[in-house]
Structures are given as structure tokens and as C-alpha cells.
Design an enzyme around this catalytic site. Structure first.
Site, PDB file in Angstrom:
ATOM      1  N   LYS A 169       0.862  -1.177   0.000  1.00 10.56           N
ATOM      2  CA  LYS A 169       0.000   0.000   0.000  1.00 10.56           C
ATOM      3  C   LYS A 169       0.899   1.227   0.000  1.00 10.56           C
ATOM      4  O   LYS A 169       1.596   1.517   0.973  1.00 10.56           O
ATOM      5  CB  LYS A 169      -0.880  -0.028   1.250  1.00 10.56           C
ATOM      6  N   GLU A 202     -13.298   0.432   1.459  1.00  7.71           N
ATOM      7  CA  GLU A 202     -12.091   0.838   2.181  1.00  7.71           C
ATOM      8  C   GLU A 202     -12.344   2.038   3.093  1.00  7.71           C
ATOM      9  O   GLU A 202     -13.020   2.993   2.701  1.00  7.71           O
ATOM     10  CB  GLU A 202     -11.003   1.276   1.179  1.00  7.71           C
ATOM     11  N   SER A 203     -11.741   2.001   4.275  1.00  3.22           N
ATOM     12  CA  SER A 203     -11.586   3.147   5.185  1.00  3.22           C
ATOM     13  C   SER A 203     -12.799   3.458   6.062  1.00  3.22           C
ATOM     14  O   SER A 203     -13.941   3.487   5.594  1.00  3.22           O
ATOM     15  CB  SER A 203     -11.231   4.436   4.426  1.00  3.22           C
ATOM     16  N   ASN A 238     -12.779   3.889  -1.844  1.00  3.06           N
ATOM     17  CA  ASN A 238     -12.311   4.512  -0.606  1.00  3.06           C
ATOM     18  C   ASN A 238     -13.371   5.478  -0.075  1.00  3.06           C
ATOM     19  O   ASN A 238     -13.763   6.428  -0.763  1.00  3.06           O
ATOM     20  CB  ASN A 238     -10.981   5.245  -0.837  1.00  3.06           C
ATOM     21  N   GLU A 255      -8.014   1.793  -6.865  1.00  2.13           N
ATOM     22  CA  GLU A 255      -8.831   2.534  -5.887  1.00  2.13           C
ATOM     23  C   GLU A 255      -9.516   3.741  -6.522  1.00  2.13           C
ATOM     24  O   GLU A 255      -8.896   4.507  -7.251  1.00  2.13           O
ATOM     25  CB  GLU A 255      -7.924   2.996  -4.750  1.00  2.13           C
TER      26      GLU A 255
END
Ligand SMILES: O=C(O)c1ccccc1NCC(=O)[C@H](O)[C@H](O)COP(=O)(O)O
Length: 251
Positions: A108, A210-211, A177, A156
Site C-alpha cells: 500500500k 475501504e476506510s 475509498n 482505488e
């Protein structure tokens, strides 16, 4: 590119300005990362994250110990941040994690140079992150480079225009994301919306939310939609990473 993202991208471009763009010979595609996210149920990609622009210092994790705890806690794959200035990451952490667990490992970072993909492959990563917000129309070329090196790519996106770029590039794994990387604001409605849109547009590959995930209730919202969820801060800062991973993912 405004904000902290612009600064990081500029710094990483400087770090690799003198690196050779040569990829070397093609490597066979193992597709381990993709396979790990493709089983039934929602897979967890657990992130080794020691610091971040939004949180500052999170925890002084030993990467190998953290990754082993995540493996014990049921993670399907490990994400390792290798950006040094804002996330306290490095390539040694990637190396240590790959040696410590049997799970596929994602590098990442803010990939802005082919050498970053070559490094990921040489160090034994299964996958690398490609951010459409960073690479724009070059995303397709970087995806081809990743595949040439036998790497899976987590492509992403954060909005509809970026999703279009990822689909056009024929990404096999798309991550949505929830964090706006220019403002650092998190909106957990972003992943469900773009994941539904990707499916409506006929995307049959792997979709990752994600996140920003901190509770089992938040995971329950995304479980019927996504193939996998990527979680960093809430696990990394928990003090007991294996237990936190298992509790987060228990319906
Ligand atoms: O995490 C940040 O503050 C951040 C800031 C600027 C660019 C990227 C950033 N994070 C990268 C990530 O995408 C997350 O590490 C990952 O999705 C996990 O998120 P979280 O569970 O919220 O830590």
C-alpha cells in the site's frame, strides 16, 4: 492535486525520480490476493498502519507481530503501508510481513513510478495499490505493468468519474475509498453507492470497501454488497489486533 495527497505524491515522485523504469522479465500471475477475496462471505484485508495524516501516530506496531495477529484473527489478506513520511512505513515492513504470514500481502503506497511495482514483486508482495486519483488515465498502463510483474492490483476509486477510469482500464479488483483524500473526510455511504453502480455497469470482479470501519454494525451495512473490506486505523490502534479483527468481522 490539492492537500496532503498532492504533497505525498510529489514527495514519492521525488523519491523515485532517479530509479530505472525497467520492469524486467514477465512473471506468472499467481492471483493469490484476488483468490483470497473471492471466497464466500466478506473477506477482511487488515492493514499494518502505524501512523496517518488523519490520525498522526496510531501505534508503534512491529509489522510481523501485527500481521501474525491479524492472521490469527481471521484476516484473508494483509495490507502494509510502505510510505515513510506520513504513515511510518517502509519496504522492510513489507519484507517482514511477507516472511511472517502465509496470507497474500498488498503493498500500500502512492505508486507513481514503475520501480515501485518492480520492488513490490521483487520483495514478494502479491498485490499493489493503484490509485486513480493519482494515476488518472495512466491507470491502465500501470495495471498492465502490475500484471506483467505477476501482481494483482487493487485499483482505488472515490467517485463516479474515477470508477469509469477503473472500469475502462479493465481492473479486476476495484476498491472504493470512503475517505476523500483531499479533505480526509470519511463518508461510509460512498462505498455502497459506488459498489452498486459498479455492479449495475456489469463489473463482475472483486469489490473492496475501504476506510473508516470501526464497528460490527458498520461492517453489517457493507457485508451484502462488497467482497472484502479494508480496515486499518481501528484495528491497528486497538491494542489487541487479533481479537479486534475477529470481533469486527463477527456478524
Ligand atoms: O489514512 C489517512 O489518513 C490517509 C490520508 C491520505 C491518504 C491516504 C490515507 N489513507 C490510506 C487508506 O486508504 C487507508 O489506510 C485504508 O483504506 C484504511 O483506512 P482506515 O481503516 O480508515 O485506517
Amino acid at each position: 492535486m490539492p492537500g496532503v495527497l498532492g504533497r505525498i505524491v510529489q514527495e514519492r515522485a521525488g523519491d523515485y525520480a532517479a530509479a530505472s523504469p525497467e520492469l524486467g522479465p514477465a512473471r506468472p500471475a499467481a492471483r493469490r490476493f484476488e483468490a483470497a477475496l473471492s471466497g464466500p462471505g466478506l473477506a477482511l484485508i487488515a492493514e499494518v498502519k502505524r501512523a496517518s495524516p488523519s490520525q498522526g501516530a496510531i501505534a508503534p506496531l512491529d509489522p510481523a507481530t501485527a500481521a501474525r495477529a491479524y492472521e490469527t484473527g481471521g484476516a484473508a489478506a494483509i495490507s502494509v503501508l510502505t510510505e515513510p513520511r506520513h504513515f511510518d512505513g517502509n519496504l522492510q515492513a513489507l519484507h517482514d510481513v511477507i516472511g511472517a504470514v502465509g496470507l497474500p500481502v498488498l503493498r500500500k503506497d502512492f505508486v507513481v513510478h514503475p520501480a515501485m511495482l518492480r520492488e513490490a514483486a521483487e520483495w514478494g508482495a502479491s498485490a499493489a495499490l493503484l490509485m486513480v486519483s493519482v494515476l488518472g488515465e495512466a491507470t491502465g498502463a500501470y495495471l498492465e505493468m502490475a500484471h506483467h510483474l505477476g501482481l494483482d492490483a487493487l485499483v482505488e476509486v472515490h467517485d463516479e468519474a474515477e470508477l469509469d477510469v477503473a472500469l475502462k482500464a479493465e481492473a479486476r479488483i476495484i476498491g472504493v475509498n470512503n475517505r476523500d483524500l483531499t479533505t480526509l473526510n470519511i463518508d461510509l455511504a460512498v462505498s455502497p453507492r459506488l459498489i452498486r453502480l459498479a455492479r449495475q455497469r456489469g463489473f463482475a470482479g472483486v469489490l473492496v470497501a475501504e476506510s473508516g470501519y470501526r464497528t460490527p454494525d458498520q461492517i453489517a451495512e457493507i457485508r451484502p454488497l462488497a467482497d472484502a473490506v479494508l480496515v486499518g486505523s481501528s484495528l491497528a490502534g486497538s491494542g489487541d489486533l487479533g481479537t479486534a479483527a475477529r470481533q469486527l468481522m463477527t456478524p
